[in-house]
Design a protein around this motif. Structure first.
Motif, PDB file in Angstrom:
ATOM      1  N   VAL A 146      -2.979  -4.492  -4.617  1.00 17.97           N
ATOM      2  CA  VAL A 146      -2.911  -4.594  -3.161  1.00 17.97           C
ATOM      3  C   VAL A 146      -1.500  -5.039  -2.795  1.00 17.97           C
ATOM      4  N   ASP A 147      -0.780  -4.156  -2.125  1.00 14.30           N
ATOM      5  CA  ASP A 147       0.616  -4.419  -1.770  1.00 14.30           C
ATOM      6  C   ASP A 147       0.658  -4.980  -0.360  1.00 14.30           C
ATOM      7  N   ILE A 148       0.842  -6.311  -0.249  1.00 12.49           N
ATOM      8  CA  ILE A 148       0.892  -6.913   1.089  1.00 12.49           C
ATOM      9  C   ILE A 148       2.320  -7.275   1.485  1.00 12.49           C
ATOM     10  N   ASP A 149       3.290  -6.683   0.811  1.00  9.13           N
ATOM     11  CA  ASP A 149       4.699  -6.870   1.159  1.00  9.13           C
ATOM     12  C   ASP A 149       5.136  -5.718   2.066  1.00  9.13           C
ATOM     13  N   PRO A 150       5.593  -5.995   3.282  1.00  2.00           N
ATOM     14  CA  PRO A 150       6.043  -4.908   4.167  1.00  2.00           C
ATOM     15  C   PRO A 150       7.129  -4.030   3.542  1.00  2.00           C
ATOM     16  N   GLN A 151       7.897  -4.587   2.586  1.00  2.00           N
ATOM     17  CA  GLN A 151       8.924  -3.777   1.922  1.00  2.00           C
ATOM     18  C   GLN A 151       8.313  -2.758   0.972  1.00  2.00           C
ATOM     19  N   ALA A 152       7.076  -2.996   0.525  1.00  2.00           N
ATOM     20  CA  ALA A 152       6.253  -2.010  -0.198  1.00  2.00           C
ATOM     21  C   ALA A 152       6.878  -1.520  -1.503  1.00  2.00           C
ATOM     22  N   SER A 153       7.559  -2.397  -2.229  1.00  2.00           N
ATOM     23  CA  SER A 153       8.154  -1.984  -3.510  1.00  2.00           C
ATOM     24  C   SER A 153       7.093  -1.559  -4.517  1.00  2.00           C
ATOM     25  N   LEU A 154       5.966  -2.254  -4.536  1.00  2.00           N
ATOM     26  CA  LEU A 154       4.892  -1.899  -5.471  1.00  2.00           C
ATOM     27  C   LEU A 154       4.357  -0.507  -5.160  1.00  2.00           C
ATOM     28  N   THR A 155       4.190  -0.215  -3.890  1.00  2.00           N
ATOM     29  CA  THR A 155       3.715   1.109  -3.471  1.00  2.00           C
ATOM     30  C   THR A 155       4.692   2.188  -3.926  1.00  2.00           C
ATOM     31  N   THR A 156       5.977   1.924  -3.788  1.00  2.00           N
ATOM     32  CA  THR A 156       7.007   2.873  -4.217  1.00  2.00           C
ATOM     33  C   THR A 156       6.929   3.126  -5.719  1.00  2.00           C
ATOM     34  N   LEU A 157       6.684   2.074  -6.500  1.00  2.00           N
ATOM     35  CA  LEU A 157       6.599   2.233  -7.951  1.00  2.00           C
ATOM     36  C   LEU A 157       5.450   3.145  -8.373  1.00  2.00           C
ATOM     37  N   PHE A 158       4.450   3.283  -7.512  1.00  2.00           N
ATOM     38  CA  PHE A 158       3.341   4.185  -7.829  1.00  2.00           C
ATOM     39  C   PHE A 158       3.583   5.604  -7.325  1.00  2.00           C
ATOM     40  N   GLY A 159       4.830   5.883  -6.930  1.00  2.00           N
ATOM     41  CA  GLY A 159       5.210   7.253  -6.611  1.00  2.00           C
ATOM     42  C   GLY A 159       5.059   7.634  -5.159  1.00  2.00           C
ATOM     43  N   TYR A 160       4.776   6.667  -4.297  1.00  2.00           N
ATOM     44  CA  TYR A 160       4.661   6.951  -2.864  1.00  2.00           C
ATOM     45  C   TYR A 160       5.967   6.616  -2.146  1.00  2.00           C
ATOM     46  N   ARG A 161       6.128   7.176  -0.971  1.00  2.00           N
ATOM     47  CA  ARG A 161       7.265   6.862  -0.110  1.00  2.00           C
ATOM     48  C   ARG A 161       6.694   6.246   1.158  1.00  2.00           C
ATOM     49  N   PRO A 162       6.590   4.927   1.180  1.00  2.00           N
ATOM     50  CA  PRO A 162       5.887   4.266   2.288  1.00  2.00           C
ATOM     51  C   PRO A 162       6.413   4.646   3.661  1.00  2.00           C
ATOM     52  N   GLU A 163       7.740   4.836   3.764  1.00  4.20           N
ATOM     53  CA  GLU A 163       8.316   5.137   5.081  1.00  4.20           C
ATOM     54  C   GLU A 163       7.940   6.536   5.566  1.00  4.20           C
ATOM     55  N   TYR A 164       7.428   7.386   4.656  1.00  2.00           N
ATOM     56  CA  TYR A 164       6.961   8.719   5.036  1.00  2.00           C
ATOM     57  C   TYR A 164       5.444   8.833   4.911  1.00  2.00           C
ATOM     58  N   ASP A 165       4.910   8.396   3.767  1.00  2.00           N
ATOM     59  CA  ASP A 165       3.481   8.588   3.492  1.00  2.00           C
ATOM     60  C   ASP A 165       2.587   7.690   4.328  1.00  2.00           C
ATOM     61  N   PHE A 166       3.069   6.491   4.666  1.00  2.00           N
ATOM     62  CA  PHE A 166       2.219   5.527   5.386  1.00  2.00           C
ATOM     63  C   PHE A 166       2.976   4.911   6.566  1.00  2.00           C
ATOM     64  N   LEU A 167       3.654   5.748   7.307  1.00  2.00           N
ATOM     65  CA  LEU A 167       4.495   5.230   8.383  1.00  2.00           C
ATOM     66  C   LEU A 167       3.666   4.544   9.470  1.00  2.00           C
ATOM     67  N   ASN A 168       2.584   5.203   9.909  1.00  5.09           N
ATOM     68  CA  ASN A 168       1.783   4.670  11.011  1.00  5.09           C
ATOM     69  C   ASN A 168       0.378   4.239  10.606  1.00  5.09           C
ATOM     70  N   SER A 169      -0.073   4.690   9.452  1.00  5.49           N
ATOM     71  CA  SER A 169      -1.429   4.324   9.022  1.00  5.49           C
ATOM     72  C   SER A 169      -1.548   4.516   7.512  1.00  5.49           C
ATOM     73  N   GLY A 170      -2.666   4.015   6.977  1.00  7.63           N
ATOM     74  CA  GLY A 170      -2.951   4.223   5.552  1.00  7.63           C
ATOM     75  C   GLY A 170      -2.633   3.039   4.671  1.00  7.63           C
ATOM     76  N   THR A 171      -2.152   1.929   5.256  1.00  3.52           N
ATOM     77  CA  THR A 171      -1.828   0.755   4.443  1.00  3.52           C
ATOM     78  C   THR A 171      -2.953  -0.275   4.536  1.00  3.52           C
ATOM     79  N   ILE A 172      -2.819  -1.330   3.742  1.00  2.88           N
ATOM     80  CA  ILE A 172      -3.781  -2.422   3.753  1.00  2.88           C
ATOM     81  C   ILE A 172      -3.876  -3.045   5.155  1.00  2.88           C
ATOM     82  N   TYR A 173      -2.833  -2.902   5.953  1.00  2.00           N
ATOM     83  CA  TYR A 173      -2.874  -3.429   7.331  1.00  2.00           C
ATOM     84  C   TYR A 173      -4.074  -2.879   8.093  1.00  2.00           C
ATOM     85  N   ASP A 174      -4.401  -1.594   7.882  1.00  2.00           N
ATOM     86  CA  ASP A 174      -5.508  -0.969   8.608  1.00  2.00           C
ATOM     87  C   ASP A 174      -6.833  -1.692   8.347  1.00  2.00           C
ATOM     88  N   ALA A 175      -6.960  -2.301   7.170  1.00  4.51           N
ATOM     89  CA  ALA A 175      -8.218  -2.946   6.788  1.00  4.51           C
ATOM     90  C   ALA A 175      -8.294  -4.412   7.217  1.00  4.51           C
TER      91      ALA A 175
END
Length: 391
Positions: A146-175
């Motif tokens: 669970v990546d609760i860092d807004p910088q989302a480095s952990l998410t990036t390490l799993f091959g995602y691009r947070p600034e594109y893939d989860f710009l407005n939705s899809g993060t733990i914030y939604d939950a």
């Protein structure tokens, strides 16, 4: 005045330039629509992860008790993470002692929730969290990161691009948001790494920090410190271990993670500036956690440990600081430190970890030292989890 530039304009230009460069870097590493893939493991690596000898692994194949695996033209076997899971199932079915090969939760075992945190950036928090998650997954545990860092480095390490893939939705914030939260299972992503799911992070998490003061005034329920724990309840039966990668600050997100945790790992680089920063962090944490405890938050941990990070064994001052910490905190300082290694930083250049890269890409001794260090750290964490389950 000629040549002057508003600072907001310059920062925006720099942000756009950097974003474009990072996008190009990602396209070089991965095809535009590709996701990362986990490499295959040698027979020696497979045997070590399974806790058996290579000769016994060969015998399983000879006796037709092992699944067919990828075999090179030279006859060498290579194992996928799914192959390892199947082998674990076979070994467990024939084991004399229950749990010898499948060491995850049993009936009555509580979910283990670990927070990796520090007040100071650069302490190796995300690196520690991702290597721990991967080692546990390779050893057969079902892990949710669970990546609760807004910088989302952990998410990036799993091959995602947070600034594109989860710009407005899809993060733990939604939950965990206050307005119409979604079920956690709706934001969890399967990853390329067998055994690991991900609840992504991203810039939207900053909204939680901004919205919580108003939510406190409005007495929103559940309160901020219980929202992560509440979200986890719906999915906890699917996992053995949850790993929180916390932001490098003591905000509402970090406190919510602590209130959901059963174990805490505070990463610290052994130099006096970092230790002084950690002293402030611990004092502030204690004060703030007193407040949320009085408000009804659970504050019971199975363990709390200081994880020494970026350690250089030949650095005299670092040795002195480590001895100082051990004298102060005794067995709350983990036995195994995580070594500073060019192998770990070089792997990070391609958004990979030591467990993902091929040993042949590195100087053998450098890679082996880094791997041994990581295994010792993460196996110590595993032993703490097992102890918490009464084993």
């Amino acid at each position: 005045m000629t040549g002057t530039v508003h600072i907001n304009t310059r920062i925006r230009q720099n942000a756009e330039t950097l974003a474009a460069a990072l996008e190009g870097h990602m396209h070089k590493i991965f095809a535009p629509d590709a996701r990362k893939e986990l490499r295959l493991f040698s027979a020696g690596e497979a045997a070590e992860l399974l806790g058996i000898s290579t000769s016994f692994l060969r015998k399983l194949h000879f006796d037709d008790k092992a699944p067919e695996v990828h075999t090179s033209p030279g006859g060498r076997r290579h194992y996928s993470a799914d192959d390892l899971l199947e082998l674990r199932r076979i070994l467990e079915a024939n084991a004399k002692t229950r749990g010898a090969y499948q060491r995850g939760r049993r009936d009555g075992d509580k979910l283990q929730v670990l927070s990796f945190l520090n007040f100071k950036g650069g302490s190796g928090k995300t690196t520690s969290a991702v290597h721990s998650a991967q080692r546990l997954a390779l050893k057969g545990y079902r892990v949710l990161c669970v990546d609760i860092d807004p910088q989302a480095s952990l998410t990036t390490l799993f091959g995602y691009r947070p600034e594109y893939d989860f710009l407005n939705s899809g993060t733990i914030y939604d939950a965990i948001r206050y307005d119409d939260p979604v079920a956690l299972e709706d934001v969890i992503q399967k990853t390329y790494f067998t055994g690991i799911d991900l609840a992504p992070g991203g810039l939207m998490l900053q909204e939680f920090e901004h919205e919580t003061p108003q939510a406190l005034i409005n007495h929103a329920q559940p309160p901020f410190f219980a929202r992560l724990a509440t979200a986890l309840r719906d999915v906890e039966q699917n996992y053995d271990v949850v790993i929180f990668d916390c932001p490098p600050q003591l905000g509402y997100l970090t406190m919510a993670a602590l209130c959901a945790s059963t174990g805490v790992l505070i990463t610290v680089v052994p130099n006096m500036l970092d230790v002084a920063s950690m002293s402030q962090f611990l004092q502030m944490s204690a004060d703030l956690l007193d407040v949320v405890s009085n408000a009804g938050a659970s504050m019971e941990f199975d363990f709390m440990r200081f994880l020494i990070n970026r350690y250089e064994p030949n650095d005299g001052p670092q040795q002195q600081v480590l001895a100082f910490l051990r004298q102060l905190f005794d067995d709350e300082v983990m036995v195994a430190p995580m070594l500073k290694s060019t192998a770990i930083s070089d792997a990070g250049l391609t958004h990979q970890t030591i467990y993902e890269v091929d040993r042949a890409q590195f100087h053998r001794n450098t890679y082996d030292r880094a791997l041994d260090s990581l295994n010792l750290v993460n196996d110590e964490i595993e032993s703490m989890i097992q102890k918490a389950w009464g084993r």
